[in-house]
Structures are given as structure tokens and as C-alpha cells.
Scaffold this motif. Structure first.
Motif, mmCIF file in Angstrom:
data_model
loop_
_atom_site.group_PDB
_atom_site.id
_atom_site.type_symbol
_atom_site.label_atom_id
_atom_site.label_comp_id
_atom_site.label_asym_id
_atom_site.label_seq_id
_atom_site.Cartn_x
_atom_site.Cartn_y
_atom_site.Cartn_z
ATOM 1 N N HIS A 181 15.827 42.334 30.301
ATOM 2 C CA HIS A 181 16.502 42.904 29.136
ATOM 3 C C HIS A 181 16.326 44.423 29.074
ATOM 4 N N GLU A 182 15.178 44.918 29.508
ATOM 5 C CA GLU A 182 14.978 46.378 29.540
ATOM 6 C C GLU A 182 15.979 47.034 30.485
ATOM 7 N N MET A 183 16.125 46.433 31.670
ATOM 8 C CA MET A 183 17.025 47.006 32.666
ATOM 9 C C MET A 183 18.488 46.746 32.305
ATOM 10 N N ASN A 184 18.766 45.523 31.856
ATOM 11 C CA ASN A 184 20.133 45.089 31.586
ATOM 12 C C ASN A 184 20.743 45.753 30.365
ATOM 13 N N GLU A 185 19.946 45.938 29.325
ATOM 14 C CA GLU A 185 20.493 46.370 28.037
ATOM 15 C C GLU A 185 20.115 47.785 27.615
ATOM 16 N N ILE A 187 18.306 50.485 30.330
ATOM 17 C CA ILE A 187 18.293 51.434 31.447
ATOM 18 C C ILE A 187 19.661 51.540 32.118
ATOM 19 N N ILE A 188 20.278 50.422 32.478
ATOM 20 C CA ILE A 188 21.587 50.502 33.147
ATOM 21 C C ILE A 188 22.663 51.056 32.212
ATOM 22 N N PRO A 189 22.787 50.564 30.965
ATOM 23 C CA PRO A 189 23.764 51.194 30.059
ATOM 24 C C PRO A 189 23.489 52.683 29.809
ATOM 25 N N LEU A 190 22.218 53.057 29.763
ATOM 26 C CA LEU A 190 21.877 54.475 29.577
ATOM 27 C C LEU A 190 22.310 55.292 30.787
ATOM 28 N N PHE A 191 22.133 54.739 31.976
ATOM 29 C CA PHE A 191 22.587 55.400 33.200
ATOM 30 C C PHE A 191 24.106 55.548 33.191
ATOM 31 N N LYS A 248 27.280 52.377 26.665
ATOM 32 C CA LYS A 248 28.337 51.600 27.309
ATOM 33 C C LYS A 248 27.718 50.532 28.211
ATOM 34 N N PHE A 249 28.171 49.289 28.047
ATOM 35 C CA PHE A 249 27.687 48.153 28.823
ATOM 36 C C PHE A 249 28.862 47.576 29.609
ATOM 37 N N HIS A 250 28.647 47.311 30.910
ATOM 38 C CA HIS A 250 29.713 46.756 31.735
ATOM 39 C C HIS A 250 29.596 45.240 31.878
ATOM 40 N N ASN A 251 28.446 44.779 32.343
ATOM 41 C CA ASN A 251 28.206 43.351 32.516
ATOM 42 C C ASN A 251 26.719 43.180 32.841
ATOM 43 N N HIS A 252 26.291 41.937 33.000
ATOM 44 C CA HIS A 252 24.875 41.677 33.246
ATOM 45 C C HIS A 252 24.442 42.237 34.598
ATOM 46 N N LEU A 253 23.460 43.131 34.558
ATOM 47 C CA LEU A 253 22.941 43.804 35.751
ATOM 48 C C LEU A 253 24.087 44.315 36.619
ATOM 49 N N ALA A 254 25.062 44.935 35.975
ATOM 50 C CA ALA A 254 26.258 45.327 36.718
ATOM 51 C C ALA A 254 26.802 46.672 36.260
ATOM 52 N N PHE A 345 12.826 38.897 49.183
ATOM 53 C CA PHE A 345 12.244 38.680 47.862
ATOM 54 C C PHE A 345 12.527 37.232 47.471
ATOM 55 N N VAL A 346 11.481 36.448 47.216
ATOM 56 C CA VAL A 346 11.629 35.021 46.932
ATOM 57 C C VAL A 346 11.048 34.698 45.569
ATOM 58 N N GLY A 347 11.794 33.909 44.784
ATOM 59 C CA GLY A 347 11.257 33.487 43.491
ATOM 60 C C GLY A 347 12.164 32.500 42.803
ATOM 61 N N ALA A 348 11.598 31.762 41.852
ATOM 62 C CA ALA A 348 12.391 30.867 41.012
ATOM 63 C C ALA A 348 13.086 31.691 39.933
ATOM 64 N N HIS A 349 14.134 31.118 39.369
ATOM 65 C CA HIS A 349 14.911 31.818 38.346
ATOM 66 C C HIS A 349 14.020 32.349 37.233
ATOM 67 N N GLY A 350 14.183 33.652 36.910
ATOM 68 C CA GLY A 350 13.405 34.267 35.843
ATOM 69 C C GLY A 350 13.576 35.766 35.849
ATOM 70 N N ALA A 351 13.093 36.403 34.785
ATOM 71 C CA ALA A 351 13.302 37.841 34.605
ATOM 72 C C ALA A 351 12.743 38.673 35.745
ATOM 73 N N GLY A 352 11.697 38.192 36.398
ATOM 74 C CA GLY A 352 11.086 38.960 37.487
ATOM 75 C C GLY A 352 12.034 39.252 38.626
ATOM 76 N N LEU A 353 13.086 38.435 38.786
ATOM 77 C CA LEU A 353 14.046 38.662 39.865
ATOM 78 C C LEU A 353 14.880 39.918 39.633
ATOM 79 N N THR A 354 14.827 40.458 38.429
ATOM 80 C CA THR A 354 15.523 41.724 38.138
ATOM 81 C C THR A 354 15.069 42.822 39.089
ATOM 82 N N ASN A 355 13.848 42.707 39.570
ATOM 83 C CA ASN A 355 13.293 43.736 40.456
ATOM 84 C C ASN A 355 13.987 43.795 41.811
#
Length: 461
Positions: A181-185, A187-191, A248-254, A345-355
């Protein structure tokens, strides 16, 4: 032999020179001024064209000074709203997720009440927005401090601080503490909203969160050259030559290059993050030993037999780094550097995959896709990975690999055959997100990791 006395003139010369020195200096200054004055008279009287030319140069300089401000502000408005911005100095862009308003006129921002005043000769209009990218989440928005915008023929408060750059008002409320949520809502919109200002912009951060500032201090310092204003600690009236309220927000992690401000992409974001965080690797081929980062979960969505999985990956020739400590993950600079040095990078679904945003180009992201989370896995991490220049592999577990089998007993149960229709939304989240772990079939998962190794070895700059 008797010495003859020196000539009186020669004896008096030094004293005469000293007496005349002030007059000589004054004459030189006077003559210099006269020459410059004469040149100035000649310049002024030579032609009216010179005066006109000089006036044109001044006007051009003013226009050039104004253009860098007007241009980035206008880029944040859609084509159909450009005329409105030009005529009234104010326009807003409203989408499903985001809402932001833009003014290219002088504004007064009172941080005591978070009121933005835009004077004009029109009747007064007011608008209230909550400057956060999750506009569709009405419950979440209640935690975001509102901003009141007054536009029209209204009195302005006394200006205590004058700024030469535009302001951008946004909030660090919401799900701060969760990297997705920090990156999605934020940092990326701020960029997206501010990169075009080239650091010549002043941030006003509502619901100021010190831990958020500390965590993202380097990327933030690349987006603005000025100290971030905390309204609760700096209650005063600030004047700006323009402002943006909201992001301005475009889409999720996008980031979509076709959407305003147009031209930006996820690759631009990744280059920006590499630069601001001083990340070493830009491409996976620069990493000599194939390295896997395995994100280990300690609560929900755990991979129960992770030791077997790690052994299998090491047998394939991978160096494996296991990360489970929340303290490491929350340290952005350290964790970003660690992931940037990995091939997979390997992991189960979760916020950590944002990295995954910190992986080098050509790296591989492997998501363990749990039951009922296929759409979320693809939307939040799979599609964004591809847009970043990262290979995406999905390992979809079978019902027998899910801990839910012990609860529902049969792979033909609706919980497995129709996860979307099996439960109400909130109950479904509890079942699939918070009530599920996995014991992975090592033989099947090995096939996925063989593909990952092949992609890494075949990758070229």
C-alpha cells in the motif's frame, strides 16, 4: 670630495606626487564615469528598436520563467480540461481510484485548516477532497484529513511564507506500514504526479507519519529539493505560484504511458528507484552466481515444507537467501539492496512481493499461487512484473497442497471449484488469505525452478 646637493625638483617630486595623487584618482574615476555615461547616452539614443528589443528580451525571460511551471501542471490535466485550466486556472481529474485538482494560479494554503484559496473574479465555489489514491475505499478515506478548496472572489489570509515552486498536497494515512500500500498508493502515484517537476516542488504531507518519511527518505529527497511541510507542526499560511491537491493513480503497481501526465512507465520508476537507493545491478546478467531470495512467511500463507524447497533449489545450483525477519523487510534501503542482488524472487502471495520492483531487469519472480488468490496474484504482482521487465512464473498449487483440504475434505468442494462464489467477500478473505498454508509438491515445483534457472542463464543485456 664634497657632494653636490641634489636638484630641488628631484627632491620635491615624491611630495608633489603624493599631493596630486587624490586628484589623479578622482580625475580617473570622473573620466571613467564620463566615458560610461557617454556610452549609455549613445546606447539609449541610438534607436527605438534597441529599446523594443530589450523589452522583448525581458518579456521572453518572464515567459521562460513561467513556462517550466505551467507546463508540468498542465500535463496533469486531461485534454478536454485544458481549456478550463487555461481560462479559470483550476481543473480536477476524477477517476475510479484517484482524484486530484490542479491550479496554475497563485494560491494561499492555510495549513491550520488545510484550506486552499485560489482568488479569481468568479463567484466563490468550494470543493472538499481527501488526497489519497484509494478513492474507492470510503471507509479508508475517513482516516484521511480533508482539504477544502475555495475558488473565486474571496478574501485571502495574510501570507506568512512565500514559495517560488508549486505545492503538492497528499496524505500518508491509509495502510502505511504495509509495503504494497505504501508503494501502490503513495510512492508510485507521487512519482507519477511530481517527477516532471524535476525536484522543484514543495510537498505538504497531511497525516504526517515520521516512520514513512524515514523509510522512504531517499526517494522522497529525489522528488523534492525542499523540506516536507508537516501541517500539524507548521500551522501557518503559505503562498505558492500553483498547486496540485491529491495524487494521480494509474493502476495497481502500474504506470501507463498513455495516461496523464503521459510518457512515464514502470521502467522509468525502476530507474528512479535504482538511482535514489543506489542499487548496484541493472540487469540480471551482472549477477555472477544465480541467487534466489526466498521470502519466508511466519503467520498466514506459510510454505510448511520450505526446508525441502530450499534444498531442491540449492541442488539446481542456486545460492539461496532466506528472509523472514520483519525488521529486515521494513528497512527499505537494506532490503532493496538485497533483492537487487538476486536473480530470482520466490514467495507466496502477499505484500512482500511488492519488492519485485527492486529486481534487476531480466530477473524472475516466482509466485506461489494459493487457492482463491489467482486474480489477486496476477493483478497485483504478475502483470506488474512483466511491465517492469521481470519474468513472471506462477506456481499454482493443487487442492491437495493446501491446508484447506483438511477443512473441506474434497477437491470437488465449492471452496476449490468456485472460490469466488463459495463465500461472501469478507469471509472469503478470512478463508483464503488468513486461513491457508501450503505444503508444496517438491517435484512439481522443481519444474518451475528449472525454468527460472534457464531464464536467468539465457538472459542477456
Amino acid at each position: 670630495m664634497e657632494k653636490k646637493p641634489r636638484n630641488l625638483f628631484f627632491r620635491a617630486t615624491p611630495w608633489i606626487f603624493l599631493l596630486l595623487l587624490p586628484f589623479l584618482i578622482y580625475a580617473d574615476l570622473f573620466w571613467g564615469k564620463f566615458i560610461h555615461f557617454d556610452q549609455r547616452i549613445h546606447y539609449i539614443s541610438s534607436s527605438e528598436t534597441v529599446l523594443s528589443s530589450r523589452k522583448a528580451m525581458i518579456n521572453k525571460a518572464v515567459e521562460e520563467k513561467q513556462e517550466p511551471l505551467d507546463f508540468p501542471l498542465s500535463r496533469l490535466v486531461k485534454d478536454e480540461d485544458q481549456e478550463k485550466l487555461k481560462s479559470t486556472g483550476f481543473a480536477c481529474n476524477s477517476e475510479v481510484y484517484s482524484l486530484h485538482c490542479v491550479t496554475n494560479r497563485p494560491v494561499w494554503i492555510d495549513t491550520r485548516t488545510m484550506t486552499v484559496t485560489i482568488p479569481s473574479n468568479q463567484p466563490v465555489q468550494d470543493k472538499v477532497i481527501r488526497p489519497y489514491a484509494r478513492q474507492e475505499d470510503k471507509i479508508l478515506l475517513k482516516s484521511v484529513t480533508p482539504v477544502k478548496i475555495l475558488q473565486g472572489n474571496t478574501t485571502t489570509p495574510f501570507c506568512q511564507y512565500n514559495h517560488e515552486v508549486p505545492a503538492v498536497i497528499f496524505s500518508s494515512s491509509g495502510f502505511v506500514g504495509n509495503v504494497f500500500h505504501e508503494m501502490n498508493e503513495i510512492i508510485i502515484p507521487l512519482f507519477i504526479t511530481t517527477r516532471q517537476f524535476k525536484s522543484r516542488v514543495q510537498f505538504i504531507l497531511e497525516d504526517y507519519n515520521p516512520s514513512f518519511i524515514r523509510k522512504y527518505r531517499k526517494p522522497l529527497s529525489k522528488l523534492t529539493s525542499y523540506d516536507i511541510i508537516n501541517p500539524s507542526a507548521n500551522q501557518s499560511v503559505h503562498c505558492f505560484p500553483g498547486a496540485v491537491i491529491g495524487l494521480k493513480f494509474h493502476n495497481h503497481l502500474a504506470i501507463n504511458s498513455s495516461e496523464i501526465p503521459k510518457g512515464l512507465s514502470m521502467r522509468h520508476l525502476r530507474d528512479f528507484l535504482r538511482e535514489s537507493l543506489n542499487l548496484k545491478y541493472s540487469h540480471v546478467s551482472q549477477i555472477k552466481t544465480p541467487t534466489v531470495m526466498f521470502l519466508s512467511r511466519r503467520t498466514t500463507r506459510r510454505i510448511i515444507n520450505e526446508d525441502e524447497i530450499v534444498s531442491m533449489m540449492e541442488e539446481l545450483g542456486f545460492r539461496v537467501i532466506i528472509v523472514a525477519r520483519a525488521k529486515v523487510i521494513s528497512n527499505l534501503e537494506l532490503f532493496a539492496s538485497m533483492i537487487n542482488s538476486c536473480s530470482v524472487f520466490v514467495g507466496a502471495h502477499g505484500a512482500g512481493l511488492t519488492n519485485e520492483v527492486f529486481l534487476p531487469d531480466g530477473a524472475v519472480m516466482v509466485q506461489v499461487d494459493l487457492i482463491g488468490l489467482e486474480w489477486a496474484g496476477a493483478t497485483y504482482y504478475g502483470n506488474p512484473a512483466r511491465a517492469m521487465g521481470v519474468h513472471y512464473l506462477r506456481y499454482k498449487i493443487e487442492p491437495e497442497e493446501s491446508s484447506l483440504m483438511k477443512i473441506f475434505g474434497n477437491r470437488n468442494h465449492i471452496a476449490f471449484t468456485d472460490p469466488k462464489g463459495a463465500f461472501p467477500v469478507q469471509a472469503g478473505k478470512e478463508v483464503y488469505l488468513n486461513g491457508q498454508n501450503a505444503k508444496i509438491n517438491v517435484t512439481r515445483f522443481r519444474e518451475t525452478m528449472v525454468v527460472a534457472m534457464s531464464l536467468v542463464r539465457d538472459s542477456e543485456l
